[in-house]
Design an enzyme around this catalytic site. Sequence first.
Site, PDB file in Angstrom:
ATOM      1  N   HIS A 368      -7.806  34.927  31.912  1.00 41.60           N
ATOM      2  CA  HIS A 368      -8.138  34.562  33.281  1.00 41.60           C
ATOM      3  C   HIS A 368      -8.677  35.740  34.084  1.00 41.60           C
ATOM      4  O   HIS A 368      -9.440  35.549  35.032  1.00 41.60           O
ATOM      5  CB  HIS A 368      -6.941  33.896  33.956  1.00 41.60           C
ATOM      6  CG  HIS A 368      -6.785  32.489  33.502  1.00 41.60           C
ATOM      7  ND1 HIS A 368      -5.963  32.140  32.463  1.00 41.60           N
ATOM      8  CD2 HIS A 368      -7.422  31.360  33.880  1.00 41.60           C
ATOM      9  CE1 HIS A 368      -6.072  30.840  32.247  1.00 41.60           C
ATOM     10  NE2 HIS A 368      -6.952  30.347  33.100  1.00 41.60           N
ATOM     11  N   ARG A 511      -8.785  20.275  40.330  1.00 38.71           N
ATOM     12  CA  ARG A 511      -7.794  20.220  39.261  1.00 38.71           C
ATOM     13  C   ARG A 511      -6.449  20.605  39.847  1.00 38.71           C
ATOM     14  O   ARG A 511      -6.344  21.603  40.577  1.00 38.71           O
ATOM     15  CB  ARG A 511      -8.159  21.202  38.151  1.00 38.71           C
ATOM     16  CG  ARG A 511      -7.097  21.212  37.065  1.00 38.71           C
ATOM     17  CD  ARG A 511      -7.437  22.136  35.957  1.00 38.71           C
ATOM     18  NE  ARG A 511      -7.350  23.531  36.346  1.00 38.71           N
ATOM     19  CZ  ARG A 511      -7.720  24.518  35.552  1.00 38.71           C
ATOM     20  NH1 ARG A 511      -8.232  24.264  34.362  1.00 38.71           N
ATOM     21  NH2 ARG A 511      -7.602  25.761  35.940  1.00 38.71           N
ATOM     22  N   ASN A 633     -11.954  26.269  26.796  1.00 47.62           N
ATOM     23  CA  ASN A 633     -11.214  27.532  26.616  1.00 47.62           C
ATOM     24  C   ASN A 633      -9.862  27.243  25.969  1.00 47.62           C
ATOM     25  O   ASN A 633      -9.457  27.883  25.000  1.00 47.62           O
ATOM     26  CB  ASN A 633     -10.955  28.231  27.958  1.00 47.62           C
ATOM     27  CG  ASN A 633     -12.213  28.426  28.760  1.00 47.62           C
ATOM     28  OD1 ASN A 633     -13.295  28.479  28.199  1.00 47.62           O
ATOM     29  ND2 ASN A 633     -12.084  28.517  30.070  1.00 47.62           N
ATOM     30  N   ARG A 644      -5.747  32.810  23.626  1.00 47.15           N
ATOM     31  CA  ARG A 644      -7.005  33.227  24.244  1.00 47.15           C
ATOM     32  C   ARG A 644      -6.917  34.583  24.918  1.00 47.15           C
ATOM     33  O   ARG A 644      -7.918  35.188  25.257  1.00 47.15           O
ATOM     34  CB  ARG A 644      -7.474  32.161  25.247  1.00 47.15           C
ATOM     35  CG  ARG A 644      -6.563  31.985  26.430  1.00 47.15           C
ATOM     36  CD  ARG A 644      -6.871  30.698  27.170  1.00 47.15           C
ATOM     37  NE  ARG A 644      -7.567  30.941  28.428  1.00 47.15           N
ATOM     38  CZ  ARG A 644      -7.929  29.982  29.274  1.00 47.15           C
ATOM     39  NH1 ARG A 644      -7.686  28.718  28.990  1.00 47.15           N
ATOM     40  NH2 ARG A 644      -8.540  30.268  30.382  1.00 47.15           N
ATOM     41  N   CYS A 681     -16.111  21.778  31.043  1.00 45.80           N
ATOM     42  CA  CYS A 681     -15.957  22.761  32.115  1.00 45.80           C
ATOM     43  C   CYS A 681     -15.417  24.097  31.620  1.00 45.80           C
ATOM     44  O   CYS A 681     -15.084  24.962  32.418  1.00 45.80           O
ATOM     45  CB  CYS A 681     -15.069  22.223  33.236  1.00 45.80           C
ATOM     46  SG  CYS A 681     -13.396  21.872  32.715  1.00 45.80           S
TER      47      CYS A 681
HETATM   48  C1  PEP Z   1     -10.355  25.488  29.945  1.00 44.09           C
HETATM   49  O1  PEP Z   1      -9.257  25.653  29.428  1.00 44.09           O
HETATM   50  O2  PEP Z   1     -11.418  25.420  29.309  1.00 44.09           O
HETATM   51  C2  PEP Z   1     -10.457  25.382  31.410  1.00 44.09           C
HETATM   52  C3  PEP Z   1     -11.590  25.069  31.991  1.00 44.09           C
HETATM   53  O3  PEP Z   1      -9.344  25.661  32.123  1.00 44.09           O
HETATM   54  P1  PEP Z   1      -8.778  27.135  32.367  1.00 44.09           P
HETATM   55  O4  PEP Z   1      -9.775  28.100  31.795  1.00 44.09           O
HETATM   56  O5  PEP Z   1      -8.604  27.298  33.825  1.00 44.09           O
HETATM   57  O6  PEP Z   1      -7.501  27.119  31.610  1.00 44.09           O
HETATM   58 MG    MG Z   2      -7.480  25.224  30.592  1.00 41.77          MG
END
Ligand code: PEP
Ligand code: MG
Length: 754
Positions: A368, A511, A633, A644, A681
């Site tokens: 993040h 969201r 992601n 990740r 997304c």
């Molecule tokens: C994802 O996981 O692809 C997503 C868009 O949400 P975040 O990256 O905020 O976990």
């Molecule tokens: Mg996510």
Amino acid sequence: MPKSQTPAFGSGPRVLLRQIREVMASDAPVQARLDQVVKSIARLMVTEVCSVYLLRSTGEMELFATQGLNPEAVHRTRLREGEGLVGEVVRTAAPIALSDAPAHASFSYRPETGEDPYSAFLGVPLLRGGRVVGVLVVQNQTSRVYAEDEVEDLQTIAMVLAEVVAGIEAAIDTLGEVEVSPHRPERLKGQRFADGLAIGRAVMHDPPIAIAHIVADDPVAEEERLEDGLLRLRAQIDNLLSVSHLSGPSIEVLETYRMFADDRGWVRSLEEAVRGGLSAEAAVDRARTQHRARFAAAKDPYIRERLHDLEDLANRLLRVLAGEVTTHRALPEDAVLVARNLGPADLLEYPAGSLKGLLLEEGSAASHAALVARALEIPCVGRLSGVRDHLSEGDIVIVDGETSEAHLRPRPDVIEAARSRLLVRETLRADIAGLRDKPAVTRDGTRITLLTNAGLISDLAALDATGADGIGLFRTEFQFMVQDRLPGLEAQADLYSQILDAADNRPVTFRTLDIGGDKVVSFLQEGREENPALGRRSIRLGLDRPPLLRLQIRALLRGARGRELRVMFPLIASIDEFTQAKGLVDAECDWARRRGWALPSMLRIGAMIEAPALLWHLDALLPQTDFVSVGTNDLMQYMFAADRTNPTVADRYDTLSPPFLSALARIQEACAASGTPVSVCGEMAGRPLEAFALVALGYQRLSAPAAGVGLVRRMILSLDLEKARKLFLPLLGRTSGSVRGEVESLARKLNLAL
Ligand code: PEP
Ligand code: MG
């Protein structure tokens, strides 16, 4: 074996330290000064030999001065890392003490030095900025054992020597090309976390404290200062730990700090160094430098983490000793932040627009922190091993998100080249801006809806700047992450209302809270979890604490005030979770209706597809949702069982791999069959090559970080979709781990604007 018969320095190395500094500060030629220094050390340590080796830019350690070895060997004897005992000291960045050196496996006999008669060997590294820049060696004819305090003393001398040698670096250069401190240009290869290019000055996230005095005049008083500093350090950490609503460093890090603050080994090494004549600050610095050097060699990520904790602790202690109470400071205009790793909130703590670039030692592109960097359009290169050790505060740096490199103290021609590239990028930006108002339609007429991801008020400007069709993912948790208490109904509603105002009738998908994993909100999370990414994160937290989720839904209804409202739930892993979450929306709508609130003119409820389990339950889910959005992601991390945020597994798997693309194809087909609107997304939607793959798979709604919207539009405008689909879909049947190369060739063949 005989015990040490000749204590090195009756009252510590203070006399010698002073002598070294005096000699090195004199006007005599540099070689003469070095010769004098080794002579003094040999005399005071009662050793037959004392030699100084310094690092050549070729990577070899060269004998620069010696007392006792053949003077002819000076500037002739050179050893590579790992070669001979000197090379071994370089490799391990730690002292080596031997009573019978020739018997050691690494002993390398150099006839030119005439060292055959010497049995005992003690070598310590000269460390600067965490790197070994030289080796100081003493030798004795008898096979004596060097006592622990002698090893300590020689390390202290080496530290002072490293400092003074760096101070005469320019003069040393006249003796040959020698690398004595990290002041040369360097280029480090890392990984792109956020695209872009920046030239600026290094600002350490945790700025190091400059050490003003190395030698203490009164060791007894100095020891008291150190003890007092340690007491205050412990009290400070205890205080932080006792505050229940922490923001900033997590409680875990602080507990580790606390543990280290009590670590006897660390405290003892500080005390011994002070007794040996160093100032308290220099003692802390010495311990830190030694740890840094060991960190450079450590492979185990856990050990590296712990050593870094220890380093952070040293910084904290240095601040305490300096009497510093606040960490706020003015940033230069062109600040490039340098850090080991950052939590997403850390970055937000810097004033908006104050950072030109970001260099991280660790992290991963899907973390993040990287995501926030992209949202703020701050070029960021991560996984730059040792970058903090190679940089000093204020050094010029180039953050090159295109090549995934960092240039440290670049030469003027490299800066010039980067400046021209910045101009070219500006032109591309202008081109993209020129396309801003063009709808994203492929050459054969398919309209792609291009949305943007957002999470901060500052992102709203991007809506107009990029010409996006709306906000496909609004990450509401960012508002929670930058505060240290739960935002109330009005504060939340206010934010949502402002976003809808700014969107000006363009769709916005909010969201609900997606906390947990690496998104830490200390006042909402109780206790620690072994595996936060697999724990009570995201919708699970909301369902376990319905008042929290209901408050947010209420705020969304209030913020919408009769306008259209789109809400989606993150990390839905089962149909029940979606049904329950939807039930809370229904309950809130009833509540609002009873109070006469204006309900949304249209309410759409969707689910994010991020948990692989849903792929086998799409037929049950899709009829219940108004739309879905694929969070690539998280879907990646759960499909490949690869955290990740963990740099050691970040490179292993590719979004452009047949299994992942097949999963995406499956979702797209199920949505098309049931007539459910679907978007992507995750970050891949903002990278032109990956976006090309998504569109070729049939996705017609993409929500990308602001920086990606224009680039993806440009790609779409150049795309002949039907032709591309035919050539692309067979790649899903490949058995290789990635088809990135094939997708790239295809893009070239199709003349795609990437
Ligand atoms: C994802 O996981 O692809 C997503 C868009 O949400 P975040 O990256 O905020 O976990
Ligand atoms: Mg996510």
